[in-house]
Design an enzyme around this catalytic site. Sequence first.
Site, mmCIF file in Angstrom:
data_model
loop_
_atom_site.group_PDB
_atom_site.id
_atom_site.type_symbol
_atom_site.label_atom_id
_atom_site.label_comp_id
_atom_site.label_asym_id
_atom_site.label_seq_id
_atom_site.Cartn_x
_atom_site.Cartn_y
_atom_site.Cartn_z
ATOM 1 N N TYR C 37 3.712 2.083 4.086
ATOM 2 C CA TYR C 37 3.093 2.111 2.764
ATOM 3 C C TYR C 37 2.157 3.302 2.675
ATOM 4 C CZ TYR C 37 1.324 0.778 -1.715
ATOM 5 O OH TYR C 37 1.022 0.791 -3.049
ATOM 6 N N HIS C 193 -3.112 -4.557 -10.176
ATOM 7 C CA HIS C 193 -2.449 -4.451 -8.882
ATOM 8 C C HIS C 193 -2.752 -5.661 -8.005
ATOM 9 C CE1 HIS C 193 -2.179 0.033 -9.679
ATOM 10 N NE2 HIS C 193 -0.957 -0.301 -9.362
ATOM 11 N N ARG C 223 4.461 9.870 -7.991
ATOM 12 C CA ARG C 223 4.782 9.190 -6.743
ATOM 13 C C ARG C 223 6.034 8.361 -6.975
ATOM 14 N NH1 ARG C 223 2.949 3.534 -6.479
ATOM 15 N NH2 ARG C 223 3.202 3.680 -4.234
ATOM 16 N N ASN C 225 8.062 4.729 -6.126
ATOM 17 C CA ASN C 225 7.951 3.356 -5.680
ATOM 18 C C ASN C 225 9.354 2.760 -5.750
ATOM 19 O OD1 ASN C 225 6.709 1.071 -4.779
ATOM 20 N ND2 ASN C 225 5.840 0.499 -6.758
ATOM 21 N N GLU C 265 11.325 3.820 -8.843
ATOM 22 C CA GLU C 265 10.476 4.216 -9.962
ATOM 23 C C GLU C 265 9.845 5.559 -9.647
ATOM 24 O OE1 GLU C 265 7.513 1.195 -10.335
ATOM 25 O OE2 GLU C 265 8.860 -0.202 -11.364
ATOM 26 N N TYR C 316 7.060 -10.192 -1.307
ATOM 27 C CA TYR C 316 6.578 -9.651 -2.579
ATOM 28 C C TYR C 316 7.719 -9.079 -3.415
ATOM 29 C CZ TYR C 316 4.267 -6.456 -5.810
ATOM 30 O OH TYR C 316 3.875 -5.770 -6.921
ATOM 31 N N LYS C 317 8.651 -8.408 -2.761
ATOM 32 C CA LYS C 317 9.773 -7.818 -3.492
ATOM 33 C C LYS C 317 10.939 -8.808 -3.610
ATOM 34 C CE LYS C 317 8.519 -3.090 -2.005
ATOM 35 N NZ LYS C 317 8.152 -2.355 -3.220
#
Lengths: 320, 200, 346
Positions: C37, C193, C223, C225, C265, C316-317
């Site tokens: 990360y 977030h 960035r 993601n 993204e 989380y994903k």
Amino acid sequence: MSGSLLRRVRVAEVERVANRIKRFRFVDVDNAPLSEFSGGSHISVVMHAGDRLLRNPYSLMGAPSDTSSYQISVLNVEDSRGGSKFMHEKVSVGTELEIGQPLNLFPPAKLAKKHVLIAGGIGITPFMSMMNELDGLHSDFELHYGVRSLEDGAYCKYLQSRYGSRVNIYRQDQGQLIPLERILGDQRLGTHVYVCGPKPMIEWSLQTAKLLGWPDENVHSEQFSAPPPGKQFLVKLARSGREVIVRGHQSILEALEENGVDAPFLCRGGACGQCETQVVACDGFIEHNDHFLTEPERVSGKKIMICMSRIQTGSITLDL
Amino acid sequence: MTVSTIKSRPIYPGLSPDLNARRNIIVCDKAGAAAVTELFSRADSAFAERTTIILADSLSATETQTLSRDLAPAAVEIQPTLADGIARLRQLLETAPMGLRLYAAGSEPLIGLVVQAGLDFSIDHLSIRTEHRGSLMRRVQCVHCKGYIENVTTNPVKCTHCGLTLLVRDHYSRRLAAFQGVCIDAEVPGEIPPTEALYQ
Amino acid sequence: MGLTFRNETFRDDFTYTNSPSNIRRFPFPFVEDQYRYSVNIEPHTPGPKGSPFEHHFDVDEHYVSEMRDRAMVLAADPLRCQALPHMMTAQWDMLELLMTSLARDYPEHFTLHRDGTAWHWINRPLGIDQKFTFLDASTLPYPPMEFIGRQVQGDFSIQDQRDNQLWMDAGIITSQADWSLDFDVGMNFFEWHGPVPLAHEAGVFERALKFLLNLQIGKPVRRLNWTMTINPRLDTSPENYHKWASDRMTVTPENVGQKVHLRVEMQGLFRLPRSNAILFSIRGYLMSLEQIVTVPKWGRRLPRVLASLPPELVEYKSLGRYRDMALAYLAPYDDGAPTSPGGGPD
């Protein structure tokens, strides 16, 4: 990486607007449009004053939507480090300068129901663009502007003619003081107050607001102060192994720039946090002159804002 | 569960008096009233004299008597429900000047609705002093049908509007004054974990 | 440019796919074989010609169909587009930035004529020809953010800056990775977030916020993601979670290559000059595993990255239901050979 995008401008107009205050109008050297900006923004002006490189912040005063030129006002300060003296004595119509992009550390609170602006002397400058913006948005505001005399206060007539009864001017030479208690004691819920002026005036305003029960969240201030002078000391750079002497009237940042060291910065007034630097070692006492670090961070001695702060004597090793 | 890894979950630091405020408005329920009496013990009597308390709860005659006495010399207004209390608060804020300090003590739905009313009057949430007392029950918004479910004490909970079974997340919206409820058996309809009384 | 816009769907029969020529320009987000990360913010400066980084706002072959899907989402749920009242100046800032960028970068598709505040906007692919008065919302058929947001790929949120925080006070969000604009609007940077695991503790958001608060006019950053989505569905919103989450149960070893999509993204962040707000563009790209493995480097790297994910991120994903199947599908494409640094194909 450091600093803002610079662009070259030419001085299109210089006007003496009050005792010791001159207004400068800049246009792009190629007459390209400048960026719009938001009310309360400032730019930094790069000055090669003799052997010294200065970048002083000045509030933008014109209409935020006017992309043809930028305007600033400069007070010639008696104990100047050279910046305002340079602007007053060396800069005239046709002079070319470099300026940074607009940066806003003093915006009006967008959720406020009303805005009360308190200005002292040259502290009027950030309010010029702010009032322009608020007026355009039909926001409720009032200005209270303290001047030594009408000869010393810039833009008194202009402001009164443009904004009418929303502008209140207080003349020291007539014994008039800003009746802060009365002003802050009679405002509707959701009002925000903004103060710009000399340090004692800001402190007085913050204290008065607090004593009248104003929450901290509704009180805003901006003070452009030059880095306070001190004694000469030594900065050691841990990564490059270089050593740089900071003279008494210089900031650490200015000394680094003079020696060709690229260090991060943005506002150069100790407010934005961009120049926060890790302290590796220090054998002197750090004088924190910024408005950014928290009290625990100051006490820890592990961080310093190199645009404003210095050490009393000795040497400091930075993670640069 | 007042500690959460989710940063949107509000923290209530506890009541402390703003001795400079020229006027105070405190909204509380029965449980929160105890926090208010403690607040008064930390301030001078002039503080209470500048204070209006909206006590929003259903009270017995004895409770009314005891609490009115405990909370004097503040002006105490009793409202039968939270909704009435919030309506009264909004009415007072309509004409309030700067120098007013807002406080909330009691259940999370009470605090949330006070903060939400404050926002509508441009009172920053950080300037509202809050203390959680009593029940852990929550106000939840169903993310699917947007309906609000009041006084939620279990997780999961059935949406009273669309009927979906919702996982109550710690994700909280100040604007909506509600936690987020998301369908718990969306992957495999009917695969629902046992209901736990987490928010009694 | 020679862009041919595909006619395809992101729901029901899911006819979305990438043309062979579009595959290599996919912004593959993994720059090394191990998952790590990081804030990974870099200047949003023009990238190589033909890459998705060439322009500030990337228009590709999916443009017309994506805009059609957005219109369908907004028709069903108008709350996907919201702006708090103090964000009107920022909405105009956004409209100006997008119109001037598109007209400059894709002159064959978009034209903007400006004469003071009298503006004339032409969008050829969508057949829009609109004259309006800049800063006068009554001259547009929608509020400015929605008007231009319906014409640009990717979701957009606008952050107001005050009290040393960023507040998500406006947005047009129809193809999000499972977060609700309606719920999150009005939240600050840390709050919206909030549900993201691990990063808060690592101080990632504090550093990112400090960086963004000082974001300058004319110096945008970007960035990447990523997450994974079953079927090329754009509207993976919490609002419709109960309608799409069961897609995860339809993955089988036979269809995993077609069903499982890597969703990237490209997030761009722009300081808006008049409002001092920050525009956040979230431009999504979807590619099935089947198409990813046609690039040998990606076929080698993706299984290595997926295998190294921390359990919190898998949860989380929401990858748990099908990660093993995806790994089994990808395994034959990892011959153990070393991979070159960076995300691009060799």
